[in-house]
Design a protein around this motif. Sequence first.
Motif, short mmCIF file in Angstrom:
data_model
loop_
_atom_site.label_atom_id
_atom_site.label_comp_id
_atom_site.label_asym_id
_atom_site.label_seq_id
_atom_site.Cartn_x
_atom_site.Cartn_y
_atom_site.Cartn_z
N TRP A 115 0.85 -1.20 0.00
CA TRP A 115 0.00 0.00 0.00
C TRP A 115 0.88 1.25 0.00
O TRP A 115 0.65 2.19 -0.77
CB TRP A 115 -0.88 0.06 1.26
N ARG A 116 1.85 1.24 0.90
CA ARG A 116 2.71 2.42 1.04
C ARG A 116 3.50 2.70 -0.24
O ARG A 116 3.65 3.86 -0.65
CB ARG A 116 3.67 2.22 2.21
N ALA A 117 4.00 1.64 -0.85
CA ALA A 117 4.76 1.80 -2.09
C ALA A 117 3.88 2.35 -3.21
O ALA A 117 4.30 3.22 -3.98
CB ALA A 117 5.38 0.46 -2.51
N LEU A 118 2.65 1.87 -3.29
CA LEU A 118 1.71 2.37 -4.31
C LEU A 118 1.40 3.84 -4.09
O LEU A 118 1.26 4.60 -5.05
CB LEU A 118 0.43 1.54 -4.28
N GLY A 119 1.32 4.25 -2.84
CA GLY A 119 1.10 5.66 -2.55
C GLY A 119 2.27 6.50 -3.03
O GLY A 119 2.08 7.54 -3.67
N GLU A 120 3.48 6.05 -2.74
CA GLU A 120 4.67 6.79 -3.17
C GLU A 120 4.75 6.89 -4.69
O GLU A 120 5.22 7.89 -5.23
CB GLU A 120 5.93 6.13 -2.62
N LEU A 121 4.28 5.86 -5.37
CA LEU A 121 4.31 5.85 -6.84
C LEU A 121 3.15 6.63 -7.45
O LEU A 121 3.03 6.72 -8.67
CB LEU A 121 4.28 4.40 -7.35
N ARG A 122 2.28 7.17 -6.59
CA ARG A 122 1.09 7.91 -7.07
C ARG A 122 0.29 7.04 -8.06
O ARG A 122 -0.14 7.51 -9.12
CB ARG A 122 1.50 9.22 -7.77
N ALA A 123 0.13 5.79 -7.70
CA ALA A 123 -0.42 4.78 -8.61
C ALA A 123 -1.94 4.88 -8.74
O ALA A 123 -2.69 4.26 -7.98
CB ALA A 123 -0.04 3.38 -8.15
N GLU A 124 -2.41 5.65 -9.71
CA GLU A 124 -3.85 5.80 -9.92
C GLU A 124 -4.50 4.48 -10.30
O GLU A 124 -5.69 4.28 -10.05
CB GLU A 124 -4.11 6.87 -10.98
N GLU A 125 -3.71 3.57 -10.90
CA GLU A 125 -4.24 2.25 -11.26
C GLU A 125 -4.67 1.46 -10.02
O GLU A 125 -5.45 0.50 -10.11
CB GLU A 125 -3.20 1.42 -12.01
N ALA A 126 -4.14 1.85 -8.86
CA ALA A 126 -4.42 1.11 -7.63
C ALA A 126 -5.67 1.60 -6.91
O ALA A 126 -6.11 0.97 -5.93
CB ALA A 126 -3.22 1.22 -6.68
N ILE A 127 -6.28 2.67 -7.38
CA ILE A 127 -7.41 3.27 -6.66
C ILE A 127 -8.53 2.27 -6.42
O ILE A 127 -8.92 2.00 -5.27
CB ILE A 127 -7.95 4.50 -7.43
N ASP A 128 -9.08 1.72 -7.48
CA ASP A 128 -10.22 0.80 -7.32
C ASP A 128 -9.83 -0.51 -6.65
O ASP A 128 -10.59 -1.01 -5.82
CB ASP A 128 -10.89 0.56 -8.67
N PRO A 129 -8.67 -1.10 -6.97
CA PRO A 129 -8.27 -2.32 -6.24
C PRO A 129 -8.15 -2.09 -4.73
O PRO A 129 -8.59 -2.93 -3.94
CB PRO A 129 -6.92 -2.67 -6.87
N LEU A 130 -7.58 -0.97 -4.33
CA LEU A 130 -7.45 -0.70 -2.90
C LEU A 130 -8.81 -0.49 -2.25
O LEU A 130 -9.08 -1.00 -1.16
CB LEU A 130 -6.55 0.52 -2.66
N ILE A 131 -9.68 0.24 -2.91
CA ILE A 131 -11.02 0.46 -2.36
C ILE A 131 -11.78 -0.86 -2.27
O ILE A 131 -12.57 -1.07 -1.34
CB ILE A 131 -11.79 1.49 -3.21
N SER A 132 -11.51 -1.77 -3.19
CA SER A 132 -12.24 -3.05 -3.20
C SER A 132 -11.99 -3.88 -1.96
O SER A 132 -12.78 -4.77 -1.64
CB SER A 132 -11.86 -3.86 -4.45
#
Length: 266
Positions: free
Chosen positions: A68-85
């Motif tokens: 999670w933290r790494a995805l935040g640092e990468l500003r990974a917009e692709e991760a938005i819906d997977p994380l919310i899921s």
Amino acid sequence: MIVETYSHPVNQLLTFGDCRKIKEKTNYIEKFGFTPEDIPELIRMAVDEELNWGDSEGLEIWGPIHAWRALGELRAEEAIDPLISIFDELEDIDWTSSEMPIVFGQIGPAAIPSLAAYLDKQGPNIYHLSVAASCLRGIGTEHPDSRYECVKIITGKLAKFQENDATFNAFLLLDLVKLKAVESAPVIQSAFAADCIDYWIMGDWDEVQFQLGLGPRKNPENIRKAKVHKEMMELLNNQGEAQPSKGFSSSIKKTSQKKSKKKKRK
């Protein structure tokens, strides 16, 4: 072994360590050399059911939080819906409530529509919904240009205070106070007038007005509590024992302990 199902450098997160024991802030991009090419693999780890639901005492169960933290640092917009899921699935409310607002604050305004949609869903319990609201608060804090939109969404949810659980209303109120949402004062006052907000998080309307900078405390009890708190903190500071506030996640923990099933990351 789970570690063998992930490629380098993402697999290093499975042995990186217990998040409770890592005291220094980690720059994941710098430490592991993550690039946008690693985002799909990081997303896979972030939502990995075996890791998120496993009973193992090993370090691998902390892999998703590192992801999670790494995805935040990468500003990974692709991760938005997977994380919310995974909001509905995870029982580690303390970790999601403390980590996800930071992650989404880093990802930024692109997450606002999906978070707003989740906040309007029927079904999630109040603790999972509160995570979504706190993620909006995180975005509004980190991206001032988006603050108004985030405040508007949270306030709109609070405006349904008679339909909402009173504790959930208190969580929404906490986010608005942290955003210094003076413009939400009329809705907040109405919710208090209707006795639809639990006082245990932020106190009464008098205290909230003070926290929003709308005037001094007038309630003698609030003044007394503030004085006692100040004296206690001064005493602890003088003894060199002052402890940092545990924040929002600790508040949730007190209420959610009876509501949650087994948690693996204790």
